[in-house]
Design a protein around this motif. Structure first.
Motif, PDB file in Angstrom:
ATOM      1  N   ALA A 182       0.828  -1.207   0.000  1.00 30.95           N
ATOM      2  CA  ALA A 182       0.000   0.000   0.000  1.00 30.95           C
ATOM      3  C   ALA A 182       0.864   1.259   0.000  1.00 30.95           C
ATOM      4  O   ALA A 182       0.618   2.206  -0.763  1.00 30.95           O
ATOM      5  CB  ALA A 182      -0.952  -0.002   1.198  1.00 30.95           C
ATOM      6  N   VAL A 183       1.896   1.278   0.851  1.00 35.38           N
ATOM      7  CA  VAL A 183       2.806   2.428   0.894  1.00 35.38           C
ATOM      8  C   VAL A 183       3.529   2.554  -0.445  1.00 35.38           C
ATOM      9  O   VAL A 183       3.676   3.654  -0.992  1.00 35.38           O
ATOM     10  CB  VAL A 183       3.805   2.309   2.068  1.00 35.38           C
ATOM     11  N   GLY A 184       3.967   1.434  -0.993  1.00 40.99           N
ATOM     12  CA  GLY A 184       4.627   1.448  -2.296  1.00 40.99           C
ATOM     13  C   GLY A 184       3.693   1.934  -3.397  1.00 40.99           C
ATOM     14  O   GLY A 184       4.093   2.721  -4.262  1.00 40.99           O
ATOM     15  N   PHE A 185       2.448   1.500  -3.355  1.00 42.76           N
ATOM     16  CA  PHE A 185       1.458   1.929  -4.349  1.00 42.76           C
ATOM     17  C   PHE A 185       1.240   3.435  -4.279  1.00 42.76           C
ATOM     18  O   PHE A 185       1.241   4.127  -5.313  1.00 42.76           O
ATOM     19  CB  PHE A 185       0.132   1.200  -4.139  1.00 42.76           C
ATOM     20  N   LEU A 186       1.078   3.941  -3.084  1.00 40.90           N
ATOM     21  CA  LEU A 186       0.868   5.383  -2.930  1.00 40.90           C
ATOM     22  C   LEU A 186       2.087   6.172  -3.422  1.00 40.90           C
ATOM     23  O   LEU A 186       1.949   7.175  -4.130  1.00 40.90           O
ATOM     24  CB  LEU A 186       0.554   5.723  -1.476  1.00 40.90           C
ATOM     25  N   THR A 187       3.270   5.710  -3.053  1.00 38.99           N
ATOM     26  CA  THR A 187       4.496   6.386  -3.479  1.00 38.99           C
ATOM     27  C   THR A 187       4.635   6.358  -4.995  1.00 38.99           C
ATOM     28  O   THR A 187       4.900   7.390  -5.626  1.00 38.99           O
ATOM     29  CB  THR A 187       5.723   5.727  -2.820  1.00 38.99           C
ATOM     30  N   ALA A 188       4.468   5.185  -5.578  1.00 35.70           N
ATOM     31  CA  ALA A 188       4.594   5.052  -7.033  1.00 35.70           C
ATOM     32  C   ALA A 188       3.525   5.874  -7.752  1.00 35.70           C
ATOM     33  O   ALA A 188       3.795   6.467  -8.805  1.00 35.70           O
ATOM     34  CB  ALA A 188       4.510   3.585  -7.438  1.00 35.70           C
ATOM     35  N   SER A 189       2.326   5.925  -7.202  1.00 38.95           N
ATOM     36  CA  SER A 189       1.248   6.703  -7.820  1.00 38.95           C
ATOM     37  C   SER A 189       1.571   8.187  -7.845  1.00 38.95           C
ATOM     38  O   SER A 189       1.364   8.860  -8.858  1.00 38.95           O
ATOM     39  CB  SER A 189      -0.070   6.473  -7.075  1.00 38.95           C
ATOM     40  N   VAL A 190       2.086   8.707  -6.737  1.00 41.84           N
ATOM     41  CA  VAL A 190       2.449  10.125  -6.681  1.00 41.84           C
ATOM     42  C   VAL A 190       3.560  10.420  -7.694  1.00 41.84           C
ATOM     43  O   VAL A 190       3.479  11.390  -8.464  1.00 41.84           O
ATOM     44  CB  VAL A 190       2.868  10.535  -5.249  1.00 41.84           C
ATOM     45  N   VAL A 191       4.593   9.575  -7.712  1.00 39.48           N
ATOM     46  CA  VAL A 191       5.702   9.788  -8.650  1.00 39.48           C
ATOM     47  C   VAL A 191       5.191   9.689 -10.096  1.00 39.48           C
ATOM     48  O   VAL A 191       5.565  10.500 -10.951  1.00 39.48           O
ATOM     49  CB  VAL A 191       6.848   8.792  -8.392  1.00 39.48           C
TER      50      VAL A 191
END
Length: 144
Positions: free
Chosen positions: A41-50
């Motif tokens: 979930a944290v990775g998804f949010l980070t990747a989505s923002v980038v």
């Protein structure tokens, strides 16, 4: 090219750190699969923002992407969940050892056949010897 190498070196350094930290979170929670879900979930949010910052127009192309390419997400989830559950019982070093050997085999196969649109790099004798040397090095690091 040096920037690519440095970036990938940093990613490689991060993998065992990720494994150890997420295994510790799984132990703390008493639920390794939940720790894996939190990591994803944290990775998804980070990747989505980038992704939104660097290429917002690409989202339109997602609908036309070959569906089989989306299965890479399953491989990521498998890695995260398996390393989170297994590393505390098997050891981070042992777990990463087998991950590295698997990566060497898989990368050589993908490169040799140019799978998934990758640049084709034939498996020559010198490349095979280099891969065997790398695998031997990984094995030696696990010997006490």
């Amino acid at each position: 090219m040096p920037t690519y190498a440095i970036t990938m070196l940093a990613a490689g350094i991060g993998i065992p750190v990720l494994a150890a930290m997420n295994a510790a979170l799984g132990r703390h929670l008493g639920a390794p699969m939940l720790a894996g879900a939190v990591l994803l979930a944290v990775g998804f949010l980070t990747a989505s923002v980038v992704a939104l910052i660097t290429g917002p127009g690409a989202l339109v192309k997602l609908a036309s992407a070959p569906r089989h390419l989306l299965l890479a997400g399953l491989l990521l989830a498998f890695y995260v969940l398996s390393i989170t559950a297994i590393a505390p019982k098997f050891g981070v070093g042992n777990a990463i050892f087998f991950v590295l050997v698997g990566q060497l085999l898989s990368a050589a196969t993908i490169d040799h056949f140019g799978l998934f649109g990758a640049q084709s790099v034939p498996l020559s004798w010198s490349r095979l010897c280099g891969l065997l040397l790398m695998a031997t090095g990984v094995v030696l690091t696990q010997k006490a």
